[in-house]
Write an enzyme that holds these catalytic residues in place. Structure first.
Site, mmCIF file in Angstrom:
data_model
loop_
_atom_site.group_PDB
_atom_site.id
_atom_site.type_symbol
_atom_site.label_atom_id
_atom_site.label_comp_id
_atom_site.label_asym_id
_atom_site.label_seq_id
_atom_site.Cartn_x
_atom_site.Cartn_y
_atom_site.Cartn_z
ATOM 1 N N ASN A 37 26.691 41.815 39.594
ATOM 2 C CA ASN A 37 27.530 40.730 39.674
ATOM 3 C C ASN A 37 27.155 39.511 40.814
ATOM 4 O OD1 ASN A 37 30.643 42.771 39.460
ATOM 5 N ND2 ASN A 37 29.591 41.539 37.913
ATOM 6 N N ASP A 83 37.834 44.979 33.556
ATOM 7 C CA ASP A 83 37.011 43.955 32.695
ATOM 8 C C ASP A 83 37.918 42.841 32.157
ATOM 9 O OD1 ASP A 83 34.799 42.602 32.102
ATOM 10 O OD2 ASP A 83 34.026 44.017 30.619
HETATM 11 C C1 FPP Z 1 35.379 41.628 35.795
HETATM 12 O O1 FPP Z 1 35.980 40.522 34.994
HETATM 13 C C2 FPP Z 1 36.010 41.693 37.106
HETATM 14 C C3 FPP Z 1 35.303 41.583 37.996
HETATM 15 C C4 FPP Z 1 33.811 41.197 38.088
HETATM 16 C C5 FPP Z 1 35.997 41.362 39.462
HETATM 17 C C6 FPP Z 1 37.093 42.553 39.553
HETATM 18 C C7 FPP Z 1 37.864 41.858 40.778
HETATM 19 C C8 FPP Z 1 39.151 41.823 40.797
HETATM 20 C C9 FPP Z 1 40.292 42.254 39.890
HETATM 21 C C10 FPP Z 1 39.729 41.131 42.344
HETATM 22 C C11 FPP Z 1 39.479 41.844 43.271
HETATM 23 C C12 FPP Z 1 39.581 43.132 43.463
HETATM 24 C C13 FPP Z 1 40.121 44.252 44.567
HETATM 25 C C14 FPP Z 1 40.196 45.489 44.696
HETATM 26 C C15 FPP Z 1 41.059 43.426 45.461
HETATM 27 P P1 FPP Z 1 34.913 39.365 34.042
HETATM 28 O O2 FPP Z 1 34.619 38.309 35.215
HETATM 29 O O3 FPP Z 1 33.657 40.326 34.060
HETATM 30 O O4 FPP Z 1 35.602 39.318 32.885
HETATM 31 P P2 FPP Z 1 34.840 38.811 31.535
HETATM 32 O O5 FPP Z 1 33.933 39.721 31.127
HETATM 33 O O6 FPP Z 1 36.081 38.418 30.683
HETATM 34 O O7 FPP Z 1 34.048 37.575 31.668
#
Ligand code: FPP
Length: 250
Positions: A69, A21
């Protein structure tokens, strides 16, 4: 003594699960758009996969995209899916060279044909590997998984193939997407949020929880080692007393 040297390799968790996250905030703090944060998040994913395999962790589960998501702005969902396709296409050879098996858990039918095609390719290419299992949770949520298990068990009951009186933990687990995968001993969540967000709710019943303020793109090998050192200081009692845990044979 480095953090890595403090890790007792004989007491490694066999399964580490991570709620990655903070990509969005990481980017916004730098005046960039959220998708830039996700791109940087992929670099952290690569480092953590490599270092986990190197240490000898047997299962690494990454929460890459939750059922919830899908409700994000469509441009962000599309960018994440594209990132997934590119990561799979670019990293398959490295996964095979590192003897890593890919598994995917989640509602795969909701993914686009493009993502499913890339997934199928990497799943097939890595299927003969027998090193670390990398479990990617994609379009996954624990409630979705448990509801599916309940439905599938109900159909079997209706067909007379399961006696409701015999349903126990083992039978239920056989209907979860994580069938055959041991429960995580350690669950890590980055970015300072103190919640589980519908992730592996059944499987983490006795997991040790580790929360860090570090945002996912900054979660590198040293952060992983820190979490493992902290995990190894915990006393896992599984409902027993400390004295029982320390009795010989336990
Ligand atoms: C959460 O950060 C992250 C995600 C919803 C996506 C995670 C995906 C990746 C790291 C890239 C792809 C993964 C693989 C396995 C290739 P957020 O967007 O919720 O951050 P925030 O809470 O700061 O808004």
């Amino acid at each position: 003594m480095s953090l890595k040297d403090k890790i007792d390799i004989k007491k490694l968790p066999s399964h580490v699960a991570i709620i990655m996250d903070g990509n969005g905030r990481w980017a916004v703090h730098r005046g960039k758009d959220r998708n830039y944060g996700h791109q940087k998040g992929v670099d952290a994913v690569k480092e953590i996969i490599e270092k986990s395999a190197e240490l000898g962790i047997k299962y690494l589960t990454l929460y890459a995209f939750s059922t919830e998501n899908w409700n994000r702005p469509w441009e962000e969902v599309e960018a994440l899916m594209e990132l997934m396709i590119n990561s799979l296409n670019n990293e398959t050879t490295k996964l095979v060279n590192n003897n890593i098996v890919l598994k995917v858990i989640g509602d795969i039918d909701r993914l686009s044909v493009g993502v499913r095609k890339s997934l199928d390719y990497t799943l097939k290419q890595t299927s003969k590997c027998d090193g670390m299992t990398l479990v990617v949770a994609l379009s996954y949520s624990s409630r979705w998984e448990m509801m599916k298990a309940v439905r599938d068990i109900s159909y079997k009951i209706k067909e007379g193939r399961i006696d409701p009186a015999n349903i126990d933990d083992k039978i239920f687990e056989n209907y979860l997407t994580t069938k055959g995968i041991p429960d995580p001993e350690l669950l890590i969540r980055t970015s300072g949020e103190l919640r589980i967000s519908n992730f592996l709710l059944w499987q983490i019943a006795y997991s040790e929880l580790y929360f860090t303020e570090t945002l996912w793109p900054d979660f590198g090998k040293e952060e992983l080692y820190k979490a493992l050192v902290e995990y190894q200081k915990r006393e896992r009692r599984f409902g027993k007393t400390s004295e029982q845990v320390h009795e010989k044979g336990n």
